[in-house]
Design an enzyme around this catalytic site. Structure first.
Site, PDB file in Angstrom:
ATOM      1  N   ARG A  45      -2.336   8.595  -0.859  1.00 17.48           N
ATOM      2  CA  ARG A  45      -2.617  10.233  -0.863  1.00 17.48           C
ATOM      3  C   ARG A  45      -2.276  11.284  -0.972  1.00 17.48           C
ATOM      4  NH1 ARG A  45      -3.008   6.962   5.117  1.00 17.48           N
ATOM      5  NH2 ARG A  45      -1.809   6.459   4.435  1.00 17.48           N
ATOM      6  N   ARG A  48       2.913  13.454  -3.861  1.00 16.38           N
ATOM      7  CA  ARG A  48       4.593  13.967  -3.942  1.00 16.38           C
ATOM      8  C   ARG A  48       5.348  12.921  -2.884  1.00 16.38           C
ATOM      9  NH1 ARG A  48       2.850  19.259  -1.189  1.00 16.38           N
ATOM     10  NH2 ARG A  48       2.301  17.712  -0.292  1.00 16.38           N
ATOM     11  N   ILE A 136       2.172 -17.369   0.626  1.00 18.38           N
ATOM     12  CA  ILE A 136       2.087 -18.174   1.235  1.00 18.38           C
ATOM     13  C   ILE A 136       0.516 -18.369   0.010  1.00 18.38           C
ATOM     14  CG2 ILE A 136       0.809 -20.354   2.510  1.00 18.38           C
ATOM     15  CD1 ILE A 136       3.621 -19.324   4.688  1.00 18.38           C
ATOM     16  N   GLY A 187       8.089  -2.227   6.421  1.00 16.58           N
ATOM     17  CA  GLY A 187       6.797  -2.451   5.552  1.00 16.58           C
ATOM     18  C   GLY A 187       6.011  -3.432   6.289  1.00 16.58           C
ATOM     19  N   LYS A 205      -7.023 -12.478   9.840  1.00 13.45           N
ATOM     20  CA  LYS A 205      -7.430 -14.236   8.671  1.00 13.45           C
ATOM     21  C   LYS A 205      -7.657 -15.313   9.127  1.00 13.45           C
ATOM     22  CE  LYS A 205      -2.640 -11.436   7.499  1.00 13.45           C
ATOM     23  NZ  LYS A 205      -1.957 -11.238   8.474  1.00 13.45           N
ATOM     24  N   GLY A 302       5.247  -7.883   3.774  1.00 15.76           N
ATOM     25  CA  GLY A 302       6.471  -7.386   3.286  1.00 15.76           C
ATOM     26  C   GLY A 302       5.825  -7.203   1.345  1.00 15.76           C
TER      27      GLY A 302
HETATM   28  P1  NAP Z   1       0.193   0.830   3.336  1.00 17.02           P
HETATM   29  O1  NAP Z   1       2.116   0.919   3.002  1.00 17.02           O
HETATM   30  O2  NAP Z   1       0.173   1.817   4.856  1.00 17.02           O
HETATM   31  O3  NAP Z   1      -0.210   1.826   1.577  1.00 17.02           O
HETATM   32  C1  NAP Z   1      -1.703   2.316   1.770  1.00 17.02           C
HETATM   33  C2  NAP Z   1      -1.133   2.864   0.333  1.00 17.02           C
HETATM   34  O4  NAP Z   1      -2.892   3.456   0.644  1.00 17.02           O
HETATM   35  C3  NAP Z   1      -0.957   4.342   1.079  1.00 17.02           C
HETATM   36  O5  NAP Z   1      -0.002   4.354  -0.624  1.00 17.02           O
HETATM   37  C4  NAP Z   1      -2.156   5.235   0.507  1.00 17.02           C
HETATM   38  O6  NAP Z   1      -1.388   6.276   0.013  1.00 17.02           O
HETATM   39  C5  NAP Z   1      -2.704   4.018  -0.162  1.00 17.02           C
HETATM   40  N1  NAP Z   1      -4.374   5.556   0.580  1.00 17.02           N
HETATM   41  C6  NAP Z   1      -4.413   5.029   2.076  1.00 17.02           C
HETATM   42  N2  NAP Z   1      -6.726   5.600   2.436  1.00 17.02           N
HETATM   43  C7  NAP Z   1      -6.008   6.409   1.578  1.00 17.02           C
HETATM   44  C8  NAP Z   1      -7.301   7.358   1.580  1.00 17.02           C
HETATM   45  N3  NAP Z   1      -8.405   7.668   1.944  1.00 17.02           N
HETATM   46  N4  NAP Z   1      -6.867   7.724  -0.281  1.00 17.02           N
HETATM   47  C9  NAP Z   1      -6.319   7.474  -0.815  1.00 17.02           C
HETATM   48  N5  NAP Z   1      -5.074   6.702  -0.975  1.00 17.02           N
HETATM   49  C10 NAP Z   1      -4.771   6.126   0.791  1.00 17.02           C
HETATM   50  O7  NAP Z   1      -0.386  -0.198   3.476  1.00 17.02           O
HETATM   51  P2  NAP Z   1      -0.020  -1.988   2.694  1.00 17.02           P
HETATM   52  O8  NAP Z   1       1.302  -2.222   3.615  1.00 17.02           O
HETATM   53  O9  NAP Z   1      -0.046  -1.483   1.474  1.00 17.02           O
HETATM   54  O10 NAP Z   1      -1.180  -2.290   3.289  1.00 17.02           O
HETATM   55  C11 NAP Z   1      -1.650  -1.764   1.937  1.00 17.02           C
HETATM   56  C12 NAP Z   1      -3.322  -3.470   2.544  1.00 17.02           C
HETATM   57  O11 NAP Z   1      -2.634  -4.576   2.285  1.00 17.02           O
HETATM   58  C13 NAP Z   1      -3.265  -2.860   3.694  1.00 17.02           C
HETATM   59  O12 NAP Z   1      -4.921  -4.400   3.828  1.00 17.02           O
HETATM   60  C14 NAP Z   1      -2.928  -4.647   4.967  1.00 17.02           C
HETATM   61  O13 NAP Z   1      -3.563  -5.102   5.539  1.00 17.02           O
HETATM   62  C15 NAP Z   1      -2.438  -5.079   3.134  1.00 17.02           C
HETATM   63  N6  NAP Z   1      -1.673  -6.231   3.633  1.00 17.02           N
HETATM   64  C16 NAP Z   1      -0.187  -5.792   3.901  1.00 17.02           C
HETATM   65  C17 NAP Z   1       1.090  -6.687   4.364  1.00 17.02           C
HETATM   66  C18 NAP Z   1       2.046  -6.169   4.306  1.00 17.02           C
HETATM   67  O14 NAP Z   1       3.292  -6.571   3.776  1.00 17.02           O
HETATM   68  N7  NAP Z   1       2.147  -4.737   3.916  1.00 17.02           N
HETATM   69  C19 NAP Z   1       0.931  -7.589   4.154  1.00 17.02           C
HETATM   70  C20 NAP Z   1       0.038  -8.439   3.574  1.00 17.02           C
HETATM   71  C21 NAP Z   1      -1.967  -7.401   3.373  1.00 17.02           C
HETATM   72  P3  NAP Z   1       0.053   7.315   1.127  1.00 17.02           P
HETATM   73  O15 NAP Z   1       1.035   6.253   0.700  1.00 17.02           O
HETATM   74  O16 NAP Z   1      -0.212   8.908  -0.003  1.00 17.02           O
HETATM   75  O17 NAP Z   1      -0.402   7.221   2.219  1.00 17.02           O
HETATM   76  N1  HSE Z   2       0.605  -6.778   9.704  1.00 12.80           N
HETATM   77  C1  HSE Z   2       0.437  -7.983   8.777  1.00 12.80           C
HETATM   78  C2  HSE Z   2       1.755  -9.226   9.657  1.00 12.80           C
HETATM   79  C3  HSE Z   2       1.220  -7.681   7.121  1.00 12.80           C
HETATM   80  O1  HSE Z   2       2.938  -8.995  10.022  1.00 12.80           O
HETATM   81  O2  HSE Z   2       1.890 -10.408   9.470  1.00 12.80           O
HETATM   82  C4  HSE Z   2       0.650  -9.237   6.444  1.00 12.80           C
HETATM   83  O3  HSE Z   2      -0.826  -9.196   6.629  1.00 12.80           O
END
Ligand code: NAP
Ligand code: HSE
Length: 437
Positions: A45, A48, A136, A187, A205, A302
């Site tokens: 999004r 910068r 996992i 995160g 899940k 993470g």
């Molecule tokens: P995050 O840190 O919020 O990252 C989301 C990214 O997508 C950001 O770079 C954001 O841009 C971009 N984005 C969001 N909406 C957008 C849009 N409309 N147009 C263009 N770019 C867009 O999220 P995350 O934690 O990495 O999670 C991402 C996915 O992985 C989710 O589905 C989450 O459920 C899954 N997941 C996360 C984890 C975890 O540990 N975090 C683990 C397993 C699965 P900006 O950075 O510029 O805001």
């Molecule tokens: N928010 C999720 C969690 C990320 O805490 O388990 C991993 O899917």
């Protein structure tokens, strides 16, 4: 052979981790995949914003559709989250004949049936290992490693944020809001952290796990979901006194009447390995008829742990790019025309044991009234504690463990107990599972 060109949608926690792992382990990955993997185009999004990864050599855009429509890209990695734009870009990628890797459990749990149908028509792969239990490899384990079994049940700690909160509250007496803020900063949490706390993320899940375990379509809307916000330190303490830990579990069980699909706080005997899974770690117990009980453990959230699963999917996709689509592993483990229509059971029909905490005035006959109500519902008591009243309080906590009964009977018993004049607060009910292999 030329490297496979890949586009990444999202450069946040998981997107940044994926770029880092792909670059750090590039040499090993080529040896495994048989070809290099090159990220050439990515979207976010705010271009910068500081990133946890280097974006040198990657073309950046704010428009994910620009990446999806880039003709040189063969694989799209969707790491944006959400189910609106993410759904549109994934469907567009499939329509463009591109393979998709995603960590988005909400998207797969809610729209997986339509996404997989579209992918089958186009002969492309949609991989989602990172969507369940972070690092996992549980999808691969159930879909491929346990393919010889009739899966009977599975139970897992499948939300890292929730487990981190419960552990920190129990071990360090920390405040709920304070621990949640730390999980967000690390995160771990979803963009909307109520998904973590209220069990919605775990239900996404669990929906996916149940489908690949039992060969049923994804049915997120039928999952029963209860969060951790009502758990008190008092209940954690009483549970420990009785030899149990409270964990936020996702449980899917095959019964003769249908499938149980439920997420709720659960008492588990503290001797079970899964009761000792703490912090952001996840664990999934899977019981197959042939293998018995198996346990899978690792970091549930993470940047790097989740990237580990994303990159593994990417390697799988690259290895099978030239394979006949008919001979690939089916998305939901079972052949699409062999999915079963076994119903998901309403929560009232689920059978489990219970922990009950009653707050009652300390006077003769109260306990007799309570036990009569339980007996009328054919509910048998396994253990009981009556604690002294807290300083200045006129009521006393009564804690009971019951044997297994049907939820409907327990609902009726609780309704009648709460109607007794001696009760000073609603009954606290936590379900209890012994998870015996
Ligand atoms: P995050 O840190 O919020 O990252 C989301 C990214 O997508 C950001 O770079 C954001 O841009 C971009 N984005 C969001 N909406 C957008 C849009 N409309 N147009 C263009 N770019 C867009 O999220 P995350 O934690 O990495 O999670 C991402 C996915 O992985 C989710 O589905 C989450 O459920 C899954 N997941 C996360 C984890 C975890 O540990 N975090 C683990 C397993 C699965 P900006 O950075 O510029 O805001
Ligand atoms: N928010 C999720 C969690 C990320 O805490 O388990 C991993 O899917």
């Amino acid at each position: 052979m030329n490297p496979v060109k890949v586009g990444v949608l999202g450069l946040g926690t998981v997107g940044g981790g994926t770029v880092n792992v792909l670059s750090r382990n590039a040499a090993e990955i080529v040896r495994r995949a048989g070809r290099g993997i090159e990220i050439v185009h990515a979207s976010a999004r705010d271009l910068r914003k500081p990133r946890i990864c280097s974006t040198t050599g990657i073309k950046l855009t704010q428009d994910p559709f620009e990446v999806v429509n880039n003709p040189e890209i063969e694989v799209i990695i969707e790491l944006m989250g959400g189910t609106t734009v993410a759904r549109e870009v994934v469907m567009a990628a499939i329509a463009n004949g591109k393979h998709v890797v995603t960590a988005n459990k909400a998207l797969i749990a809610k729209y997986g049936n339509e996404i997989f149908a579209a992918a089958r028509k186009k002969g492309v792969m949609v991989s989602f290992e990172a969507a369940v239990a972070g690092g996992i490899p549980i999808i691969k384990a159930i879909r491929e490693g346990l393919a010889g079994n009739r899966i009977e049940w599975l139970a897992g700690i499948i939300n890292g944020t929730g487990n981190f909160i419960l552990t920190e509250m129990r071990d360090k007496g920390r405040d709920f809001a304070d621990v949640l803020a730390e999980a967000q900063q690390l995160g771990y949490a979803e963009a909307d952290p109520t998904f973590d706390v209220e069990g919605i993320d775990a239900a996404h899940k669990l929906t996916i796990l149940a489908s690949i375990a039992f060969g049923i379509p994804l049915q997120f809307e039928k999952a029963y979901t209860e969060g951790i916000a009502r758990i008190t330190r008092q209940d954690v303490g009483y549970a420990e006194e009785l030899g149990y830990r409270i964990k936020h579990l996702g449980i899917a069980r095959r019964t003769e009447h249908g499938i149980e699909l439920r997420v709720h706080p659960t008492l588990i005997p503290y001797r079970r390995l899964i009761a000792n899974v703490d912090g952001v770690m996840n664990a999934v117990l899977v019981k197959g008829d042939a293998v018995g009980a198996t346990l899978y453990y690792g970091a549930g959230a993470g940047a790097d742990p989740t990237a580990s699963a994303v990159v593994a999917d990417l390697v799988d996709v690259v290895r099978t790019l030239t394979a006949d689509p008919e001979n690939r592993v089916p998305h939901l483990a079972f052949q699409p025309d062999a999915l079963s229509d076994m119903p998901i059971l309403p929560m009232e029909q689920v059978e489990t044991a219970y922990y009950l905490r009653l707050q009652a005035q300390d006077r003769p006959g109260v306990l007799a009234d309570v036990t009569r109500i339980l007996a009328d519902q054919d509910i048998s008591i396994e253990a009981m504690l009556q604690k002294p009243s807290a300083a200045g309080a006129s009521d006393v906590p009564i804690v009971m463990l019951t044997h297994r009964t049907r939820e409907q009977r327990m609902n009726e018993a609780i309704r009648r107990i709460e109607a007794l004049g001696a009760m000073t607060a609603p009954v606290m009910r936590i379900r209890m599972e012994h998870l015996k292999g």
